[in-house]
Design a protein around this motif. Structure first.
Motif, PDB file in Angstrom:
ATOM      1  N   UNK A 200       0.819  -1.209   0.000  1.00 47.05           N
ATOM      2  CA  UNK A 200       0.000   0.000   0.000  1.00 47.05           C
ATOM      3  C   UNK A 200       0.857   1.265   0.000  1.00 47.05           C
ATOM      4  N   UNK A 201       2.078   1.211   0.545  1.00 44.61           N
ATOM      5  CA  UNK A 201       2.914   2.395   0.633  1.00 44.61           C
ATOM      6  C   UNK A 201       3.424   2.835  -0.732  1.00 44.61           C
ATOM      7  N   UNK A 202       3.481   1.908  -1.687  1.00 40.11           N
ATOM      8  CA  UNK A 202       3.927   2.275  -3.034  1.00 40.11           C
ATOM      9  C   UNK A 202       2.944   3.263  -3.659  1.00 40.11           C
ATOM     10  N   UNK A 203       1.659   2.948  -3.590  1.00 43.43           N
ATOM     11  CA  UNK A 203       0.629   3.834  -4.156  1.00 43.43           C
ATOM     12  C   UNK A 203       0.609   5.171  -3.429  1.00 43.43           C
ATOM     13  N   UNK A 204       0.742   5.139  -2.111  1.00 41.92           N
ATOM     14  CA  UNK A 204       0.741   6.376  -1.337  1.00 41.92           C
ATOM     15  C   UNK A 204       1.932   7.252  -1.698  1.00 41.92           C
ATOM     16  N   UNK A 205       3.083   6.637  -1.906  1.00 39.74           N
ATOM     17  CA  UNK A 205       4.271   7.415  -2.254  1.00 39.74           C
ATOM     18  C   UNK A 205       4.103   8.064  -3.625  1.00 39.74           C
ATOM     19  N   UNK A 206       3.546   7.332  -4.566  1.00 34.97           N
ATOM     20  CA  UNK A 206       3.374   7.875  -5.911  1.00 34.97           C
ATOM     21  C   UNK A 206       2.392   9.044  -5.925  1.00 34.97           C
ATOM     22  N   UNK A 207       1.283   8.908  -5.201  1.00 36.56           N
ATOM     23  CA  UNK A 207       0.225   9.913  -5.286  1.00 36.56           C
ATOM     24  C   UNK A 207       0.433  11.073  -4.315  1.00 36.56           C
ATOM     25  N   UNK A 208       0.809  10.771  -3.072  1.00 36.14           N
ATOM     26  CA  UNK A 208       0.906  11.822  -2.055  1.00 36.14           C
ATOM     27  C   UNK A 208       2.277  12.479  -2.021  1.00 36.14           C
ATOM     28  N   UNK A 209       3.316  11.675  -2.091  1.00 38.77           N
ATOM     29  CA  UNK A 209       4.665  12.239  -1.967  1.00 38.77           C
ATOM     30  C   UNK A 209       5.123  12.910  -3.255  1.00 38.77           C
ATOM     31  N   UNK A 210       5.051  12.182  -4.357  1.00 43.31           N
ATOM     32  CA  UNK A 210       5.544  12.721  -5.622  1.00 43.31           C
ATOM     33  C   UNK A 210       4.504  13.571  -6.331  1.00 43.31           C
ATOM     34  N   UNK A 211       3.303  13.049  -6.496  1.00 37.53           N
ATOM     35  CA  UNK A 211       2.306  13.739  -7.300  1.00 37.53           C
ATOM     36  C   UNK A 211       2.664  13.682  -8.774  1.00 37.53           C
ATOM     37  N   UNK A 212       1.847  14.277  -9.600  1.00 39.14           N
ATOM     38  CA  UNK A 212       2.066  14.228 -11.051  1.00 39.14           C
ATOM     39  C   UNK A 212       3.351  14.947 -11.442  1.00 39.14           C
ATOM     40  N   UNK A 213       3.589  16.112 -10.835  1.00 37.78           N
ATOM     41  CA  UNK A 213       4.773  16.883 -11.210  1.00 37.78           C
ATOM     42  C   UNK A 213       6.052  16.161 -10.818  1.00 37.78           C
ATOM     43  N   UNK A 214       6.090  15.594  -9.598  1.00 37.89           N
ATOM     44  CA  UNK A 214       7.277  14.879  -9.163  1.00 37.89           C
ATOM     45  C   UNK A 214       7.504  13.597  -9.928  1.00 37.89           C
ATOM     46  N   UNK A 215       6.410  12.905 -10.294  1.00 35.51           N
ATOM     47  CA  UNK A 215       6.544  11.640 -11.004  1.00 35.51           C
ATOM     48  C   UNK A 215       7.114  11.835 -12.400  1.00 35.51           C
ATOM     49  N   UNK A 216       6.853  12.982 -13.013  1.00 31.79           N
ATOM     50  CA  UNK A 216       7.349  13.234 -14.361  1.00 31.79           C
ATOM     51  C   UNK A 216       8.870  13.255 -14.431  1.00 31.79           C
ATOM     52  N   UNK A 217       9.535  13.537 -13.322  1.00 25.38           N
ATOM     53  CA  UNK A 217      11.005  13.559 -13.327  1.00 25.38           C
ATOM     54  C   UNK A 217      11.584  12.449 -12.460  1.00 25.38           C
ATOM     55  N   UNK A 218      10.817  11.375 -12.267  1.00 23.86           N
ATOM     56  CA  UNK A 218      11.245  10.296 -11.378  1.00 23.86           C
ATOM     57  C   UNK A 218      11.114   8.941 -12.056  1.00 23.86           C
TER      58      UNK A 218
END
Length: 534
Positions: A200-218
């Protein structure tokens, strides 16, 4: 490297012959095979084939003797039995990263894990278990980078190419702190390795920690807790290989790995299954040999100078697996460490403090006070200091640390009321400064905006001097400013009207005035009436 060169490399990697053996025994998570002793060595790959399985099961050699080979699988052993065929694979474990991996979730072996189709294939193969750049060619630490956490940026600054560890027990906030860093860091590329985490922490990290902007460079590499030990170990190596690709492309890379302790636990499980003897707390000697091999792959790139390039051309044996002349970027690493039993001297934590370039200690007592991130400033060290800061900044940090230390020494007496104000000037100052330092500087919410380095210095200086910081003063909005102007206009018009009626009031004042004798008589009459009524 163009497409034809990549195809030629792949053709060269094709096997000239095939070798196979048979399963002769299964022991827990290991499989004993016979017939491939002459063809396989430690770390080589092979495939188990069974009529009970649709796909072959990939395995890795973890032990050998004269007449058999011991392998561990990358998946479950369901369906594998004695007599099943084993085929040797003479391919090295490699991945083909490309810049199009940004925004993707990758598995331990470089496969797509985000249901967005297959991963694009790069032109060049990167070995998962690579060697770090030669020590004598690496550049020194670069300038400070902003991690976005006030307590870290001020008291434990991180420079380009530095490797920091976050040490804490379970449930104190390691993942929360990594989330804050991932969201606010100014790095060009972020490579995240989630090793042994809950699903469950994988989904939380992607959505809450990184968000769309952070995920684009990760790029996110995952191997969750239920996966085999080989997959968890491989995910850490794959994380480093992806980071090395972007470093070699000239990017400033931030590598976040959560956690090194679970990587060490995976190594322990593998080596114990292979029969290696135990040393401290069940860990085998190989675990402590693998930790620096992984961490030394992070850090600064190769110094770009004529001498370095000349030396590199004569030292190709030290520069394997793509540590090339054009290495321009750095890998700045932030790694979490789970301190088992809250014992800071447990073997893994003790070993990692000696390998890393700094350690951030999270305190359970501070977390119990609901102050997050729960960073213990006095137990946190950055080996980039004092060179990373100016003399003025170092003086501020020394003053703040001294006040925090003095406050902690006297905290029991202060809480009990046994300390009398005026007994010690430094204690008096600590009582005035430290609570505000905790509230306005060290405590930080997940959505609080980061401050630049000069803003941090100004805020810390104001707190130490007992001044109100500019960030705490209220800045009126445009609506509030307009309302204030309208109120001022109304006050001005009211003042003019009052001035206009003043003469008439003065003219009637004399006629309405009474003598003091009349006033006193009326007052005495009212008093007598009130007394009678009472």
């Amino acid at each position: 490297m163009d497409f034809l060169d990549a195809m030629r490399n792949e053709v060269r990697r094709l096997n000239d012959f095939h070798a196979s053996g048979r399963v002769i025994a299964l022991h827990g998570t290991t499989v004993e095979i016979h017939g491939l002793e002459r063809f396989l060595s430690m770390g080589d790959l092979c495939a188990l084939e069974s009529p009970n399985r649709e796909q072959p099961l990939s395995c890795e050699v973890v032990g050998q003797n004269l007449d058999s080979t011991l392998v561990m699988p990358f998946g479950e052993l369901n369906g594998i039995g004695v007599g099943d065929r084993v085929t040797a694979s003479f391919h090295e474990a490699v991945i083909y990263p490309t810049e199009h991996w940004l925004g993707r979730v990758v598995g331990a072996r470089g496969e797509a894990r985000d249901r967005r189709g297959a991963l694009p294939i790069g032109d060049e193969a990167y070995a998962i278990r690579a060697q770090p750049p030669a020590a004598h060619l690496r550049r020194a630490l670069g300038e400070k980078i902003l991690l976005g956490v006030r307590a870290l940026d001020a008291f434990a600054p991180c420079c380009r190419g530095q490797r920091m560890g976050i040490f804490s027990g379970s449930g104190v906030g390691k993942s929360l702190l990594l989330s804050m860093i991932a969201r606010r860091s100014q790095a060009e590329v972020i490579v995240v390795g989630l090793i042994g985490e809950r699903s469950r922490e994988v989904k939380e990290f992607l959505e809450r920690a990184l968000g769309e902007e952070g995920l684009r460079r990760s790029v996110i590499v995952i191997a969750t807790a239920e996966e085999p030990a080989l997959a968890r170990r491989q995910a850490a190596w794959t994380t480093m290989a992806v980071a090395e690709f972007f470093r070699n492309a000239g990017c400033e890379v931030l590598c976040l790995l959560d956690s090194l302790t679970r990587f060490a636990m995976a190594l322990r499980e593998i080596h114990l299954a292979a029969g290696e003897p135990v040393t401290m707390r069940g860990y085998t000697p190989s675990v402590f040999a693998e930790l620096p091999r992984l961490l030394e792959r992070a850090g600064t790139g190769i110094e770009q100078s004529e001498d370095a390039e000349t030396s590199q051309n004569h030292s190709q044996n030290h520069l394997q697996n793509h540590t090339q002349d054009n290495v321009m970027g750095n890998i700045t690493g932030v790694f979490s460490v789970l301190v088992e039993g809250d014992d800071p001297n447990e073997p893994v934590s003790d070993a990692l403090r000696g390998i890393l370039d700094g350690h951030v200690t999270l305190s359970r007592e501070i977390a119990h006070r609901n102050r997050y991130p729960a960073i213990d400033i006095l137990q946190t060290v950055s080996r980039a200091l004092p060179n990373a800061n100016s003399d003025e900044d170092n003086a501020l940090l020394a003053d703040a640390r001294a006040l925090i230390a003095r406050y902690q020494e006297m905290e029991d007496m202060i809480q009990l009321g046994a300390y009398r104000k005026g007994s010690d000037a430094q204690v008096d100052r600590a009582i005035a400064v430290v609570p505000r330092l905790e509230k306005d500087f060290l405590a930080q919410g997940l959505d609080d905006p980061p401050l630049e380095f000069h803003e941090l210095s100004a805020l810390l200086s104001n707190i130490l001097q007992g001044q109100e910081s500019a960030s705490k003063t209220h800045k009126p909005t445009a609506k509030e400013t307009a309302k204030s102007s309208e109120d001022n206009r109304q006050v001005d018009s009211a003042g003019k009207e009052d001035a206009a009626v003043e003469p008439s009031l003065e003219s009637t004042q004399g006629a309405s005035q009474k003598t003091s004798q009349e006033i006193s008589q009326e007052t005495s009459q009212e008093s007598s009436q009130e007394t009678w009524v009472g």
